[in-house]
Design an enzyme around this catalytic site. Sequence first.
Site, mmCIF file in Angstrom:
data_model
loop_
_atom_site.group_PDB
_atom_site.id
_atom_site.type_symbol
_atom_site.label_atom_id
_atom_site.label_comp_id
_atom_site.label_asym_id
_atom_site.label_seq_id
_atom_site.Cartn_x
_atom_site.Cartn_y
_atom_site.Cartn_z
ATOM 1 N N VAL A 144 0.838 -1.203 0.000
ATOM 2 C CA VAL A 144 0.000 0.000 0.000
ATOM 3 C C VAL A 144 0.876 1.258 0.000
ATOM 4 C CG1 VAL A 144 -1.811 1.281 1.204
ATOM 5 C CG2 VAL A 144 -1.922 -1.210 1.089
ATOM 6 N N CYS A 145 1.941 1.261 0.774
ATOM 7 C CA CYS A 145 2.853 2.406 0.809
ATOM 8 C C CYS A 145 3.514 2.593 -0.554
ATOM 9 C CB CYS A 145 3.911 2.221 1.886
ATOM 10 S SG CYS A 145 3.224 2.045 3.543
ATOM 11 N N ASP A 146 3.891 1.506 -1.185
ATOM 12 C CA ASP A 146 4.460 1.517 -2.525
ATOM 13 C C ASP A 146 3.468 2.155 -3.498
ATOM 14 O OD1 ASP A 146 6.596 -0.266 -4.424
ATOM 15 O OD2 ASP A 146 4.624 0.114 -5.311
#
Length: 171
Positions: free
Chosen positions: A63-65
């Site tokens: 998700v951060c990616d």
Amino acid sequence: MNERSGIVTFQGSPLTLLGNEVRVGDTAPDFTAVDNDMNPVSLADFKGKKLILAAVPSLDTPVCDMETRRFNTEAASLGSDVKIVTLSMDLPFAQKRWCGAAGVDAVRTLSDHREASFGTAYGVLIKELRLLARAVFVVDPSGTVVHAEYVPDITREPEYEAVLNAVKSIG
């Protein structure tokens, strides 16, 4: 230090955030983090700019990616007076490696690993994990917070349209 419970969850389990909640209308709190070359960076380094501050748990998670890549893509349409900064507890070396591998060049990554200065100043430091909760703050050139989103479950993406609309609404 102020502890706030139940603001965010990780896959349904409540977490404790350290620091005070930052709200729309507040003066953006100062912080010091380090860039990919271990140089200190503070809020003052962005003075006079429109600023998106995106806190994420770790760039090495899906998700951060996705989030950081999305902001990198959106940067092209926002103009040179908008700076996008993603902050995490990842080590600067890991951030630099990730940016190179992902081709991220329009988002600046900063590491809060040393002092958790950003995490505590913006109330996003997760007590149980010593990671940053997912949150996005938009700061106008005068240093006023015009958008603040603490994402309720850290495994979810932020409301991109709300963030982009907030930036675009700054005169």
